[in-house]
Design a protein around this motif. Structure first.
Motif, short mmCIF file in Angstrom:
data_model
loop_
_atom_site.label_atom_id
_atom_site.label_comp_id
_atom_site.label_asym_id
_atom_site.label_seq_id
_atom_site.Cartn_x
_atom_site.Cartn_y
_atom_site.Cartn_z
N VAL A 104 0.87 -1.19 0.00
CA VAL A 104 0.00 0.00 0.00
C VAL A 104 0.91 1.23 0.00
N PRO A 105 0.69 2.19 -0.93
CA PRO A 105 1.57 3.38 -0.94
C PRO A 105 1.33 4.26 0.28
N GLU A 106 2.38 5.00 0.68
CA GLU A 106 2.24 5.89 1.83
C GLU A 106 2.10 7.33 1.36
N PRO A 107 1.14 8.07 1.91
CA PRO A 107 0.99 9.45 1.46
C PRO A 107 2.14 10.33 1.94
N ALA A 108 2.71 11.10 1.03
CA ALA A 108 3.77 12.06 1.38
C ALA A 108 3.09 13.31 1.95
N GLU A 109 3.89 14.30 2.29
CA GLU A 109 3.34 15.55 2.82
C GLU A 109 2.35 16.14 1.80
N GLY A 110 1.19 16.53 2.29
CA GLY A 110 0.19 17.15 1.41
C GLY A 110 -0.63 16.15 0.62
N GLU A 111 -0.35 14.85 0.79
CA GLU A 111 -1.07 13.83 0.01
C GLU A 111 -2.09 13.09 0.88
N ILE A 112 -3.06 12.48 0.21
CA ILE A 112 -4.01 11.60 0.90
C ILE A 112 -3.89 10.20 0.30
N LEU A 113 -4.18 9.20 1.14
CA LEU A 113 -4.28 7.83 0.64
C LEU A 113 -5.77 7.54 0.45
N ILE A 114 -6.13 7.16 -0.76
CA ILE A 114 -7.54 6.87 -1.06
C ILE A 114 -7.74 5.37 -1.10
N LYS A 115 -8.78 4.89 -0.38
CA LYS A 115 -9.22 3.49 -0.55
C LYS A 115 -10.10 3.52 -1.79
N VAL A 116 -9.56 2.98 -2.88
CA VAL A 116 -10.21 3.14 -4.18
C VAL A 116 -11.46 2.25 -4.27
N LYS A 117 -12.55 2.85 -4.71
CA LYS A 117 -13.79 2.09 -4.94
C LYS A 117 -14.02 1.87 -6.43
N ALA A 118 -13.53 2.79 -7.25
CA ALA A 118 -13.68 2.66 -8.70
C ALA A 118 -12.57 3.45 -9.38
N ALA A 119 -12.15 2.96 -10.54
CA ALA A 119 -11.07 3.62 -11.29
C ALA A 119 -11.48 3.74 -12.75
N GLY A 120 -11.29 4.92 -13.31
CA GLY A 120 -11.63 5.14 -14.73
C GLY A 120 -10.56 4.57 -15.64
N VAL A 121 -11.01 4.15 -16.83
CA VAL A 121 -10.09 3.62 -17.85
C VAL A 121 -10.04 4.65 -18.98
N GLY A 130 -12.35 9.18 5.75
CA GLY A 130 -13.76 8.87 5.50
C GLY A 130 -14.41 9.76 4.45
N ASP A 131 -13.78 10.91 4.13
CA ASP A 131 -14.34 11.77 3.08
C ASP A 131 -14.36 11.02 1.75
N GLN A 132 -15.38 11.30 0.96
CA GLN A 132 -15.50 10.64 -0.34
C GLN A 132 -15.02 11.59 -1.43
N VAL A 133 -14.06 11.12 -2.23
CA VAL A 133 -13.42 12.01 -3.22
C VAL A 133 -13.31 11.35 -4.59
N ALA A 134 -13.22 12.22 -5.60
CA ALA A 134 -12.84 11.80 -6.96
C ALA A 134 -11.54 12.51 -7.24
#
Ligand SMILES: NC(=O)c1ccc[n+]([C@@H]2O[C@H](COP(=O)([O-])OP(=O)(O)OC[C@H]3O[C@@H](n4cnc5c(N)ncnc54)[C@H](OP(=O)(O)O)[C@@H]3O)[C@@H](O)[C@H]2O)c1
Length: 326
Positions: free
Chosen positions: A22-39, A82-86
């Motif tokens: 699992v990648p680690e977020p650097a400063e200023g980054e968020i780690l997203i638990k991905v629910k869907a990914a665009g192609v 817990g925030d939901q993001v795209a």
């Protein structure tokens, strides 16, 4: 985590599920638990080895995701767990977890599913910058969109129409043309049956298109010069038919045309953050009101990403193909 790796350059079957850290977020980054990914088509080009990731980006494919914030890195201001993001990512979207800079993430528009939200970032960032900024499309002008039924095309048609432009689209079948018309194109041209230059001239009473969004290149380059209006802007976002062409450049001069282009992926975090701010202000309200929505073609499970690429390369899709990362 499970991620889809490009195990070697080649056909869709080189996309294989692998276990990755699992990648680690650097400063200023968020780690997203991905629910869907665009192609996106650029993922196909990366898989073939003709569009390598920019320095510092993940080797994994995937330029856009939707999901929940799992970890916030140091100095993250906007998001909470817990925030939901795209989010627009420089790579790494075909995975259960993905890091992005917090400014390159947007809230999921009200009422949107994760799969719909994952279909937004890549085409909306690209269209906003290329059509409205580089192309400077204004209300009352005419936009010609090549590849009108593509992920990019379906976004460009809807946004240009929503902001008061007249849209003309080209596409390769009557079904694709019908889809373009349903999305707001005043005229949809089946380029296999009609000459788009003549059709554009006819639809604009001889004036031509003020802005042309082109992903085709090749012999379209010279023909776009013919189809453009005086002071027209032609924006190149790809060269699906080739980047080398013969063109009569005197048309550029005589018609005072601007021919430009750009690629989104290697742009800076700050640049993408600025586009995100613009989209949130001007486009997210249209999405929340369902005045604009992604056109969903098909959804495949993450582990079957190869099928999603096969679907894209067959070329029958209309709109967006998305991976479900449940
Ligand atoms: N510059 C950037 O920043 C940027 C960002 C994102 C995407 N892109 C590019 O924008 C294009 C569209 O991306 P997408 O994800 O929306 O892809 P997509 O849905 O697969 O769309 C490709 C479209 O191009 C049309 N097309 C026309 N001539 C073609 C040819 N010679 N070969 C293949 N297709 C052809 C296809 O339909 P018909 O021919 O049947 O009409 C199809 O609708 C891609 O080339 C992608 O690399 C550029």
């Amino acid at each position: 985590m499970t991620a889809i790796a490009i195990t070697e350059h080649g056909g869709p079957m080189v996309l294989k599920p692998e276990e990755w850290p699992v990648p680690e977020p650097a400063e200023g980054e968020i780690l997203i638990k991905v629910k869907a990914a665009g192609v996106n088509r650029p993922d196909v080009a990366q898989r073939k080895g003709i569009y390598p990731p920019p320095p510092g980006a993940s080797d994994l494919p995937g330029l856009e995701v939707a999901g929940e914030v799992a970890v916030v890195g140091e100095d993250v201001k906007r998001w909470r767990v817990g925030d939901q993001v795209a989010a627009l990512t420089p790579g790494g979207g075909y995975a259960q977890y993905c890091t992005v800079h917090e400014t390159n993430a947007l809230p999921i528009p009200h009422g949107f599913t994760f799969t719909e939200a994952a279909a937004l970032p890549e085409t909306f960032f690209t269209v906003w910058h290329n059509v409205f900024e580089r192309g400077a499309l204004k209300a009352g002008e005419t936009l010609l969109v090549h590849g009108g039924s593509s992920g990019i095309g379906t976004t460009a048609i809807q946004l240009a129409a929503a902001f008061g432009a007249t849209v003309i689209a080209t596409a390769g079948s009557s079904e694709k043309c019908a889809a373009c018309a349903a999305l707001g194109a005043a005229r949809a041209i089946n380029y296999r049956e009609e000459d788009f230059v003549l059709a554009v001239k006819e639809a604009t009473e001889g004036r031509g298109a003020d802005v042309i969004l082109d992903m085709v290149g090749g012999d379209y380059i010279d023909r776009n010069y013919d189809a453009a209006a005086m002071d027209g802007r032609i924006v190149q976002i790809a060269f699906l038919s080739g980047a080398k062409a013969k063109a009569d450049f005197s048309k550029l001069m005589v018609k005072r045309l601007t021919h430009t282009g750009s690629t989104l992926r290697p742009r800076s975090v700050a640049f993408k953050g600025r586009i995100a701010t613009e989209l949130e202000a001007h486009v997210w309200p249209l999405l929340a009101a369902r005045k604009v929505a992604p056109v969903m073609d098909m959804i495949f499970p993450l582990k079957e990403a190869w099928r999603a690429h096969e679907r894209m390369e067959e070329g029958a899709h209309i709109g967006k193909i998305v991976l479900d990362v449940a």
